[in-house]
Each structure stands twice: as structure tokens, then as C-alpha cells.
Design an enzyme around this catalytic site. Structure first.
Site, PDB file in Angstrom:
ATOM      1  N   GLU A  92       0.831  -1.195   0.000  1.00  0.00           N
ATOM      2  CA  GLU A  92       0.000   0.000   0.000  1.00  0.00           C
ATOM      3  C   GLU A  92       0.871   1.253   0.000  1.00  0.00           C
ATOM      4  O   GLU A  92       1.951   1.284   0.584  1.00  0.00           O
ATOM      5  CB  GLU A  92      -0.927  -0.016   1.218  1.00  0.00           C
ATOM      6  CG  GLU A  92      -1.934  -1.153   1.101  1.00  0.00           C
ATOM      7  CD  GLU A  92      -2.965  -1.180   2.209  1.00  0.00           C
ATOM      8  OE1 GLU A  92      -4.135  -1.421   1.897  1.00  0.00           O
ATOM      9  OE2 GLU A  92      -2.605  -0.976   3.382  1.00  0.00           O
ATOM     10  N   CYS A 105       3.652   8.446   1.305  1.00  0.00           N
ATOM     11  CA  CYS A 105       4.137   7.469   2.280  1.00  0.00           C
ATOM     12  C   CYS A 105       4.398   6.158   1.538  1.00  0.00           C
ATOM     13  O   CYS A 105       3.475   5.554   0.983  1.00  0.00           O
ATOM     14  CB  CYS A 105       3.066   7.294   3.360  1.00  0.00           C
ATOM     15  SG  CYS A 105       3.504   6.085   4.607  1.00  0.00           S
ATOM     16  N   CYS A 112       5.887  -7.019   7.341  1.00  0.00           N
ATOM     17  CA  CYS A 112       7.028  -6.662   8.184  1.00  0.00           C
ATOM     18  C   CYS A 112       7.264  -7.810   9.147  1.00  0.00           C
ATOM     19  O   CYS A 112       6.317  -8.395   9.664  1.00  0.00           O
ATOM     20  CB  CYS A 112       6.726  -5.371   8.954  1.00  0.00           C
ATOM     21  SG  CYS A 112       8.121  -4.813   9.962  1.00  0.00           S
ATOM     22  N   CYS A 116       5.533  -5.461  15.844  1.00  0.00           N
ATOM     23  CA  CYS A 116       5.218  -4.518  16.930  1.00  0.00           C
ATOM     24  C   CYS A 116       3.758  -4.746  17.304  1.00  0.00           C
ATOM     25  O   CYS A 116       2.905  -4.908  16.421  1.00  0.00           O
ATOM     26  CB  CYS A 116       5.454  -3.082  16.486  1.00  0.00           C
ATOM     27  SG  CYS A 116       7.182  -2.805  16.044  1.00  0.00           S
ATOM     28  N   CYS A 119       0.803  -2.661  15.734  1.00  0.00           N
ATOM     29  CA  CYS A 119       0.866  -2.329  14.298  1.00  0.00           C
ATOM     30  C   CYS A 119       0.214  -3.412  13.440  1.00  0.00           C
ATOM     31  O   CYS A 119       0.528  -4.598  13.572  1.00  0.00           O
ATOM     32  CB  CYS A 119       2.321  -2.139  13.883  1.00  0.00           C
ATOM     33  SG  CYS A 119       2.512  -1.886  12.107  1.00  0.00           S
ATOM     34  N   CYS A 341      -1.363   5.771  10.010  1.00  0.00           N
ATOM     35  CA  CYS A 341      -0.164   5.080  10.492  1.00  0.00           C
ATOM     36  C   CYS A 341      -0.502   3.730  11.094  1.00  0.00           C
ATOM     37  O   CYS A 341      -1.384   3.640  11.948  1.00  0.00           O
ATOM     38  CB  CYS A 341       0.494   5.863  11.611  1.00  0.00           C
ATOM     39  SG  CYS A 341       1.153   7.399  11.119  1.00  0.00           S
TER      40      CYS A 341
END
Ligand code: SAH
Ligand code: SF4
Length: 365
Positions: A92, A105, A112, A116, A119, A341
Site C-alpha cells: 500500500e 508514504c 514486516c 510490533c 501495528c 499510520c
């Protein structure tokens, strides 16, 4: 014969490619300029390149773009693209218009590995590094859509780049570095290093290198001010702890009051949002030219954190401000389309189905 994607080349590699194919070197400059100043996707209109050369290039190479799977526009103007890559994996990319700038962005990985706990991207199982062409390609898609070519025109819509999409950029260092150099190239897209920010969860071995090789702004995803909590929120902290992280930030090249480190701090209700945390944060980064970005937690389906109350966020910001730190509260953008975010996750079939009524799809390809 497999055709070469020219978007995967640095300028030097493009020159080598010309040389290896007995094409005069100056063609590399011409092609580079057509690709990155004018955004051309085919050789056809490169009118200072002879017809024979254009045909030759066409036979051995191409200029790619990721395929657009979906594009959504938020009511606040933020646009999110779901882009399909050659192996069918998806990433994205987000465009965020603001009064004085337009920020893209970019993602650096599919998913990933770092998990975390707050996230969404970290919950994605499929992970791979993006190539530099796939990173630059995301920006090209945005510029194509906004008619932001030629890159040298006044009032550009894309003025800033943040490496804050999916993935940990410093775990894909070589490709990210190559892509950022292409985006900074003055003979091409020409976005200045001062307008590029790379965000990392703290991959210490590559932090100083980033400053030396690229000189871009550095943002650190801090989120906690002691190892015990940070180990839980940002598990890579077990490998690269706070003390070492802070030391490597102190050594980030060319830090000054006009080039400060941005500390990102996601505000999680009753987890890291007390006055005491704010005071310890001040102690931790004392002496480092800094600004602090407080990010209200953006929830996603299945997340078990809650956003801090506005009162707590304001109180936290006030303590930092009194200590002399600029601490803007980041306004969530594109929340209605899951573009804010930490909300990015590409294999998001389930979410998209369950949230479909809230979304404002403007194209379905
Ligand atoms: N992997 C890199 C860059 C991408 S994340 C990094 O972690 O720095 C961009 C920022 O969004 C990071 O600061 C990240 O910690 C933060 N973030 C992640 N999930 C979030 C969420 N749900 N709400 C608010 N911010 C989040
Ligand atoms: Fe990865 Fe950054 Fe999300 Fe952590 S916050 S899981 S490092 S993308």
C-alpha cells in the site's frame, strides 16, 4: 529473452546497460530524463532518441509501473493505493495532501517481520523485501495520478516523501538506499534530502550509515521509554536496546537544531501515556536535537490497544512543550480508508469485506 525493467537501475547501471548493448552513453541521460523528469512509460515519445534506438530499447527493456488493484479516497483527501507486484503480492502507498505540502508514504517491504504489538502491518504473514524499482514505482504511480510531471514544474503536488508505509526500511537497506538516491537525483524526480524522512523501529547497525549515505531526516519509532515496556511494544528492542539506540541517534550525522531527530510515540491508553512517561522521555533524549511526534493510536480490527484520551495526549504534549520540545500531535489522516499510520496491511481481504460500507472506493480495477 527476458526484458530488463529500467526502473530497477541506478543511473550508473543504466549507463552500463547502454554500454553492454553498444548504445552510446548519452542515451542513458536522455532516457533517465524521460523516465524521471517527464514520467514516460514507453519509448515511443522520447523524441530526441532516434527511432532505431527507441525500437532497440523496446526490444530489450521496458519501464514498469506496479499494477493498481484498488484506489480509495478518504473524505479528508488522502488517497490510498493497493498495488500489485509481479509475484502478485501487494503493498500500500498513501498520498496525504496538506496546506503547505503533499506527502507520499512509501512501503519498503511486503509486510514486516518485526511484529510490533500495536501495528497492523506486523500481523501480515507474507513478508519480502521490495526492489528499488518497486519502491520508486509507488511514487511514480502517485505522480502519474496527480499529473505531477514534469518533475521540475512549479507547485508540485508531491513535495515530501516518508518511508513510513509497510515494512522496516533499514531491514531492506540496499534497495531502499538505491530507491531514495533515484528519487533525490537532480536530473530526475529531484526531491531534496531535507524533504525525505526515513522511519525506523531502531535497526542500529544501519542508522549512522543512513545519515552518511543519504543524509535524509531520521524518525525513530520509540513508543516506550524503558526497555521492559519497549520489549513488549517493539520486540526488536530485545536485540537493539534503548541505551544503544539513543547512543546511535546521538551519532546521526549532521544533527543540528534545523536537522532534528523525530521521535514517534504512539499514545496507547494506560500503557505509555502517563506524566511520568513524558518526564522519562525528556530525560532519555536530553541533549539530542529533537522533535516529538505524538501519534494517536489508530485502531484496526482485532487490535487490543485503545487510543489515549485527548486529555491525556494534551497533558503529555504540554509536559514536553514545557521542557522545550516541539511535540505536534499527528492528526490521523485517511482513517476511514485504513490509510493512517500502522493500519496498512495488504492481504486485507477480510477487513475490506467487513468494512466495505465505510470505504469510498473510487476505482476498482
Ligand atoms: N517500520 C517503520 C516504518 C513504518 S511504521 C517503523 O516502525 O518506524 C510508521 C509509524 O507508524 C511508526 O512509528 C509506527 O510505530 C507507527 N504505527 C504503527 N502502528 C500504529 C498504529 N496502529 N497507530 C498509530 N501509529 C502506528
Ligand atoms: Fe514493522 Fe514498523 Fe509496524 Fe513495527 S511499526 S511491525 S517495524 S512496520
Amino acid at each position: 529473452m527476458i526484458k530488463q525493467d529500467l526502473l530497477d537501475f541506478s543511473f550508473d547501471e543504466l549507463q552500463d546497460f547502454c554500454r553492454d548493448n553498444n548504445i552510446p552513453k548519452f542515451r542513458a541521460s536522455q532516457i533517465w530524463s524521460w523516465m524521471y523528469c517527464f514520467g514516460l512509460k514507453s519509448f515511443e515519445n522520447m523524441n530526441n532518441v532516434s527511432k532505431i534506438s527507441r525500437e532497440f530499447f523496446n526490444n530489450i527493456s521496458f519501464i514498469s509501473r506496479p499494477e493498481i488493484s484498488e484506489m480509495q479516497k478518504s473524505k479528508d483527501g488522502t488517497i490510498k493505493w493497493l498495488l500489485k507486484l509481479n509475484d502478485n503480492s501487494e503493498v500500500e502507498t498513501v498520498y496525504i495532501p496538506q496546506d503547505d505540502r503533499g506527502t507520499v508514504c512509501l512501503s519498503s517491504q511486503v509486510g514486516c517481520t518485526l511484529n510490533c504489538s500495536f501495528c497492523h502491518t506486523g500481523t501480515q504473514t507474507l513478508v519480502r523485501n521490495l526492489t528499488s524499482g518497486e519502491i520508486v514505482g509507488q511514487l511514480m504511480i502517485v505522480m502519474d495520478h496527480l499529473n505531477d510531471w514534469p518533475s521540475g514544474k512549479n507547485n508540485r503536488k508531491v513535495t515530501n516523501i516518508v518511508m513510513m508505509g509497510m515494512g522496516e526500511p533499514l531491514l531492506n537497506y540496499d534497495q531502499v538506499c538505491k530507491a531514495i538516491k533515484i528519487m533525490m537525483s537532480e536530473d530526475g524526480i529531484a526531491i531534496s534530502r531535507r524533504r525525505i524522512t526515513l522511519s525506523t523501529s531502531g535497526i542500529i547497525p544501519n542508522i549512522e550509515k543512513t545519515g552518511i549515505d543519504l543524509g535524509v531526516n531520521l524518525a525513530i519509532s520509540l513508543h516506550a521509554v524503558n526497555d521492559e515496556l519497549r520489549n513488549k511494544l517493539v520486540p526488536i528492542n530485545k536485540k537493539y536496546n534503548l541505551e544503544n539506540l539513543i547512543n546511535s541517534c546521538k551519532n546521526y550525522p549532521k544533527l543540528s537544531n534545523s536537522r532534528r531527530i523525530t521521535w514517534e510515540y504512539v499514545m496507547l491508553k494506560d500503557v505509555n501515556d502517563n506524566s511520568e512517561d513524558a518526564i522519562n522521555l525528556i530525560k532519555l533524549i536530553r541533549g539530542i536535537p529533537s522533535k516529538i511526534n505524538l501519534i494517536p493510536f489508530n485502531p484496526w480490527p482485532g487490535s487490543f490497544f485503545e487510543a489515549s484520551t485527548q486529555k491525556k495526549i494534551d497533558n503529555f504534549a504540554k509536559i514536553l512543550m514545557c521542557a522545550g520540545f516541539a511535540s505536534p500531535i499527528r492528526k490521523p489522516r485517511g482513517q476511514d480508508i485504513y490509510a493512517a499510520c500502522g493500519q496498512l496491511k495488504s492481504n486485507s481481504e477480510k477487513i475490506r469485506k467487513s468494512q466495505i460500507n465505510k470505504l469510498v472506493p473510487i476505482h476498482n480495477f
